[in-house]
Design a protein around this motif. Sequence first.
Motif, short mmCIF file in Angstrom:
data_model
loop_
_atom_site.label_atom_id
_atom_site.label_comp_id
_atom_site.label_asym_id
_atom_site.label_seq_id
_atom_site.Cartn_x
_atom_site.Cartn_y
_atom_site.Cartn_z
N GLN A 109 0.81 -1.22 0.00
CA GLN A 109 0.00 0.00 0.00
C GLN A 109 0.84 1.27 0.00
O GLN A 109 0.47 2.27 -0.60
CB GLN A 109 -0.93 -0.01 1.21
N VAL A 110 1.97 1.23 0.68
CA VAL A 110 2.79 2.45 0.80
C VAL A 110 3.87 2.54 -0.27
O VAL A 110 4.65 3.48 -0.28
CB VAL A 110 3.44 2.52 2.20
N MET A 111 3.91 1.57 -1.17
CA MET A 111 4.91 1.60 -2.23
C MET A 111 4.52 2.60 -3.31
O MET A 111 3.34 2.76 -3.62
CB MET A 111 5.05 0.22 -2.89
N PRO A 112 5.50 3.24 -3.94
CA PRO A 112 5.19 4.05 -5.11
C PRO A 112 4.73 3.16 -6.26
O PRO A 112 5.01 1.96 -6.29
CB PRO A 112 6.53 4.73 -5.44
N ALA A 113 3.99 3.75 -7.20
CA ALA A 113 3.37 2.98 -8.27
C ALA A 113 4.39 2.15 -9.05
O ALA A 113 4.15 0.99 -9.37
CB ALA A 113 2.61 3.91 -9.21
N LEU A 115 7.15 0.85 -8.09
CA LEU A 115 7.61 -0.30 -7.32
C LEU A 115 6.50 -1.32 -7.11
O LEU A 115 6.73 -2.52 -7.12
CB LEU A 115 8.15 0.18 -5.97
N ARG A 116 5.27 -0.82 -6.95
CA ARG A 116 4.13 -1.73 -6.76
C ARG A 116 3.94 -2.61 -7.99
O ARG A 116 3.59 -3.79 -7.87
CB ARG A 116 2.87 -0.91 -6.49
N GLN A 117 4.17 -2.07 -9.17
CA GLN A 117 4.03 -2.86 -10.39
C GLN A 117 5.05 -3.99 -10.42
O GLN A 117 4.74 -5.10 -10.85
CB GLN A 117 4.19 -1.96 -11.62
N ARG A 118 6.27 -3.72 -9.95
CA ARG A 118 7.30 -4.76 -9.94
C ARG A 118 6.94 -5.86 -8.94
O ARG A 118 7.14 -7.05 -9.22
CB ARG A 118 8.65 -4.14 -9.59
N VAL A 119 6.42 -5.46 -7.78
CA VAL A 119 6.05 -6.45 -6.78
C VAL A 119 4.86 -7.28 -7.24
O VAL A 119 4.81 -8.50 -7.05
CB VAL A 119 5.75 -5.75 -5.43
#
Length: 321
Positions: A109-113, A115-119
Amino acid sequence: MSETSARLLALLSLLQARRDWPGALLAERLEVSPRTVRRDVDRLRDLGYPVRASKGPDGGYRLDAGADLPPLLFDDDQAIAVAVALQTATTTVTGIEEGALRALATVRQVMPARLRQRVDALQVTTVDRYANRRTTVDSDQLIAIGMAVRAQEVLRFDYASPGATEDEWAPPRKVEPHHLVTWGGRWYLVGWDLDRKDWRTFRVDRMTPKTPTGPRFSTRELPAPDVATYISTRFKGQDQYPCIGEAILQAKASVIAQYADRRAIVEEVTPTSCRLVMSAWSWTGLAATFGMFECDLEFVGPQELKDAATQLAARYQEAVS
């Protein structure tokens, strides 16, 4: 992001990177005055971060552990590593499933967009060759054993022999715990057995630790350069074949060890019985190999080994009738 907020994040990242920071060095790294560093430290304290300050010519700052867990700061590589670890954490440890899922959701939830896409692209499904023998252990049990390892305190525990009832368990074992390790989908404790005066490995899922722990001890040297080498030598060859099974043989471990394959693992259960772990190319061949020992035996598992033994018994029965 405001200049102050960005500076606070940079200060927090530095404090997490090493144990102690001289105030002058922090000011130099952040390109601010020592007074600004003091004000920023006070702001971090207001946010719940326990930053300790030491006075004097060599004074500085240290980020201590607190009563509550404040927000953490991860760089990109750390965040991805945490996300992957949380997805695979429940494969061998029970009792942390809900916590792991909530932690993964919080981190995401607190990741930037970017980084969230990579995860999100790293949706991990754990499938391995040891799935048929994988066992899970309780998280509280792991913590109790891990604390004894860290404190260098003698660990007392009941050790359940495969197939034995609680009344048939041997007296509590007394061990100097050295390391917790995982191998082939299972957790093991490596330790010095005080009664047998030798290094032994114990399946954690068969252990029931007792409290309180025993006296402190001085760590002994492993009979290997490190614990990884010790374990790989201990289980040498067991990962070379796809079918791995175990049985309890009603014979002395010293006798079985003379005739078992060099890749086999022989462990004493009682003075007149032992646990034998072997591997083979097929389940039927493995069942037949176990049957070569002239003694009573009980198959522990996995189920494929038991099924192969049943088929083999029917085949032999048909052959003699």
